[in-house]
Design a protein around this motif. Structure first.
Motif, mmCIF file in Angstrom:
data_model
loop_
_atom_site.group_PDB
_atom_site.id
_atom_site.type_symbol
_atom_site.label_atom_id
_atom_site.label_comp_id
_atom_site.label_asym_id
_atom_site.label_seq_id
_atom_site.Cartn_x
_atom_site.Cartn_y
_atom_site.Cartn_z
ATOM 1 N N GLU A 226 0.787 -1.078 -0.097
ATOM 2 C CA GLU A 226 -0.082 0.289 -0.079
ATOM 3 C C GLU A 226 0.803 1.160 0.214
ATOM 4 N N SER A 227 0.516 2.409 -0.765
ATOM 5 C CA SER A 227 1.538 3.323 -0.735
ATOM 6 C C SER A 227 1.463 4.019 0.280
ATOM 7 N N ARG A 228 0.573 4.090 1.283
ATOM 8 C CA ARG A 228 0.426 5.037 1.930
ATOM 9 C C ARG A 228 1.608 4.277 3.194
ATOM 10 N N ASN A 229 1.953 3.116 2.857
ATOM 11 C CA ASN A 229 3.016 2.564 3.469
ATOM 12 C C ASN A 229 4.009 2.746 3.981
ATOM 13 N N PHE A 230 4.561 3.498 2.548
ATOM 14 C CA PHE A 230 5.690 3.018 1.811
ATOM 15 C C PHE A 230 6.617 4.161 2.052
ATOM 16 N N ARG A 231 7.553 4.152 2.230
ATOM 17 C CA ARG A 231 8.467 5.877 2.593
ATOM 18 C C ARG A 231 9.261 5.994 1.235
ATOM 19 N N GLY A 232 9.412 6.860 1.082
ATOM 20 C CA GLY A 232 9.798 7.377 -1.161
ATOM 21 C C GLY A 232 8.551 6.892 -1.969
ATOM 22 N N LYS A 233 9.463 7.195 -2.854
ATOM 23 C CA LYS A 233 7.935 7.006 -4.070
ATOM 24 C C LYS A 233 8.255 5.863 -4.631
ATOM 25 N N LEU A 234 6.964 5.815 -5.266
ATOM 26 C CA LEU A 234 6.693 4.302 -5.626
ATOM 27 C C LEU A 234 6.286 5.086 -7.833
ATOM 28 N N SER A 235 7.123 3.696 -8.411
ATOM 29 C CA SER A 235 7.194 4.725 -9.788
ATOM 30 C C SER A 235 5.699 4.318 -10.292
ATOM 31 N N SER A 236 5.125 5.004 -11.451
ATOM 32 C CA SER A 236 3.763 4.969 -11.661
ATOM 33 C C SER A 236 4.650 3.630 -13.625
ATOM 34 N N ASP A 237 5.369 3.369 -13.666
ATOM 35 C CA ASP A 237 5.275 2.739 -15.046
ATOM 36 C C ASP A 237 6.259 1.882 -14.276
ATOM 37 N N GLU A 238 6.919 1.568 -13.284
ATOM 38 C CA GLU A 238 7.458 -0.427 -13.209
ATOM 39 C C GLU A 238 6.564 -0.819 -12.075
ATOM 40 N N ALA A 239 6.868 -2.136 -12.386
ATOM 41 C CA ALA A 239 6.173 -3.049 -11.016
ATOM 42 C C ALA A 239 7.481 -3.510 -10.362
ATOM 43 N N VAL A 240 7.469 -3.482 -8.446
ATOM 44 C CA VAL A 240 7.987 -3.244 -7.516
ATOM 45 C C VAL A 240 8.114 -4.727 -6.468
ATOM 46 N N ALA A 241 9.438 -5.618 -6.345
ATOM 47 C CA ALA A 241 8.752 -6.503 -4.716
ATOM 48 C C ALA A 241 9.564 -6.004 -3.836
ATOM 49 N N PHE A 242 9.322 -5.982 -2.807
ATOM 50 C CA PHE A 242 9.954 -6.486 -1.895
ATOM 51 C C PHE A 242 10.034 -7.505 -0.815
ATOM 52 N N LYS A 243 10.458 -7.797 -0.329
ATOM 53 C CA LYS A 243 10.309 -8.322 0.998
ATOM 54 C C LYS A 243 10.603 -8.540 2.011
ATOM 55 N N LEU A 244 10.455 -9.122 3.333
ATOM 56 C CA LEU A 244 10.850 -9.098 4.869
ATOM 57 C C LEU A 244 11.021 -10.915 5.172
ATOM 58 N N ASP A 245 12.055 -10.810 6.028
ATOM 59 C CA ASP A 245 12.278 -12.155 6.323
ATOM 60 C C ASP A 245 11.968 -12.603 7.805
ATOM 61 N N SER A 246 11.652 -13.736 8.231
ATOM 62 C CA SER A 246 11.903 -14.353 9.621
ATOM 63 C C SER A 246 13.321 -14.210 9.907
ATOM 64 N N THR A 247 13.398 -14.559 10.949
ATOM 65 C CA THR A 247 14.475 -14.685 11.735
ATOM 66 C C THR A 247 15.310 -16.416 11.228
ATOM 67 N N ALA A 248 14.801 -16.919 11.092
ATOM 68 C CA ALA A 248 14.582 -17.819 10.532
ATOM 69 C C ALA A 248 15.431 -18.263 9.371
ATOM 70 N N GLU A 249 14.672 -17.741 8.441
ATOM 71 C CA GLU A 249 15.631 -17.396 6.777
ATOM 72 C C GLU A 249 16.282 -16.698 6.517
ATOM 73 N N ARG A 250 16.343 -15.147 7.742
ATOM 74 C CA ARG A 250 17.873 -14.557 7.628
ATOM 75 C C ARG A 250 18.806 -15.598 7.832
ATOM 76 N N LYS A 251 19.069 -16.544 8.348
ATOM 77 C CA LYS A 251 20.073 -17.059 9.221
ATOM 78 C C LYS A 251 20.607 -17.804 8.010
ATOM 79 N N ARG A 252 19.979 -17.628 6.676
ATOM 80 C CA ARG A 252 19.734 -18.824 5.781
ATOM 81 C C ARG A 252 20.617 -18.610 4.635
ATOM 82 N N SER A 253 21.809 -19.147 4.198
ATOM 83 C CA SER A 253 22.998 -19.014 2.699
ATOM 84 C C SER A 253 21.711 -18.127 2.108
#
Length: 257
Positions: A139-166
């Motif tokens: 949701e745009s209201r939850n994002f810090r910064g600008k979101l392009s009107s012409d580009e699809a983007v994706a980001f991720k958040l990981d649990s601690t167990a996932e972050r420990k993976r190589s």
């Protein structure tokens, strides 16, 4: 002289939330629950991967599997007692994509007040995945910064167990982490928090725009490169194109928290 009996009472000095303490609280809603086919064995399901589709784009990607595909067999259904089953898309289907992968497609919006209850019902011990991949929208209201009107983007958040993976073992090694200062709420965040408490590998993928043909293609590529290699989505380019352009492409966000 003022008539204290017939004159209208003055404004209350109590706040609205203070007045609510004198009212009888509403009865709590029944907990969400899982229903398994009568042919299902009583032991818990233990897939290597559970994919939870929440965003409109991910729901569209798996639409044919949910409606008419014989390739995905039903493993369970997630029901919210407050939703009428007489209306379409009021049950979340949990489908067996392969011997090692489950899909939980939740096509209805879940209020924030029910998010943790739904997350607990989904991971209540009868479904015990080794890892969880959550596909949600940004949701745009939850994002810090600008979101392009012409580009699809994706980001991720990981649990601690996932972050420990190589790097080579991560669910989504190609995605950047969600920018600092941005926030994620709702059911996706509740499921990730549940996985964190249970020490389960989990990754939450949030994409922008919320519903667009380019986002459908982006999510499809992410899944096929890593977690569902060689999987046939039964989705042609024409099917993706007909999903159309979303009106939220014209929105920009400069929210700072």
């Amino acid at each position: 002289m003022e008539d204290v009996i017939t004159e209208a009472a003055g404004p209350s000095r109590f706040l609205e939330e203070d007045l609510n303490i004198f009212t009888t609280p509403s009865p709590p809603l029944p907990s969400p629950f899982l229903i398994f086919p009568y042919t299902q064995q009583p032991q818990p399901l233990k897939p290597s991967l559970l994919i939870v589709a929440l965003s409109p784009s991910s729901i569209a990607l798996f639409h044919r599997l949910r409606t008419a595909s014989p390739a995905a067999s039903p493993a369970a259904s997630l029901l919210l007692p407050e939703l009428s089953l007489s209306l379409p898309d009021h049950a979340a289907q949990i489908l067996l994509l392969s011997p090692s992968a489950l899909l939980a497609a939740i096509p209805f919006p879940v209020p924030g007040s029910r998010a943790h209850a739904v997350a607990k019902a989904l991971l209540d011990g009868r479904i015990c995945p080794d890892s969880v991949l959550i596909l949600d929208s940004l949701e745009s209201r939850n994002f810090r910064g600008k979101l392009s009107s012409d580009e699809a983007v994706a980001f991720k958040l990981d649990s601690t167990a996932e972050r420990k993976r190589s790097g080579g073992e991560k669910l989504l090694p190609d995605l950047e982490y969600f920018p600092s200062g941005s926030v994620v709420d709702g059911l996706g965040a509740a499921i990730l928090a549940r996985c964190q408490v249970m020490n389960v590998r989990a990754s939450l993928c949030v994409s922008w725009p919320q519903f667009d043909a380019s986002v459908v293609s982006l999510i499809k590529g992410l899944l096929q490169r890593r977690v569902l290699q060689g999987f046939d989505f039964d989705l042609s380019d024409e099917d993706v194109f007909k999903f159309g352009r979303s009106k939220d492409r014209v929105l920009h966000s400069e929210l700072y928290i």
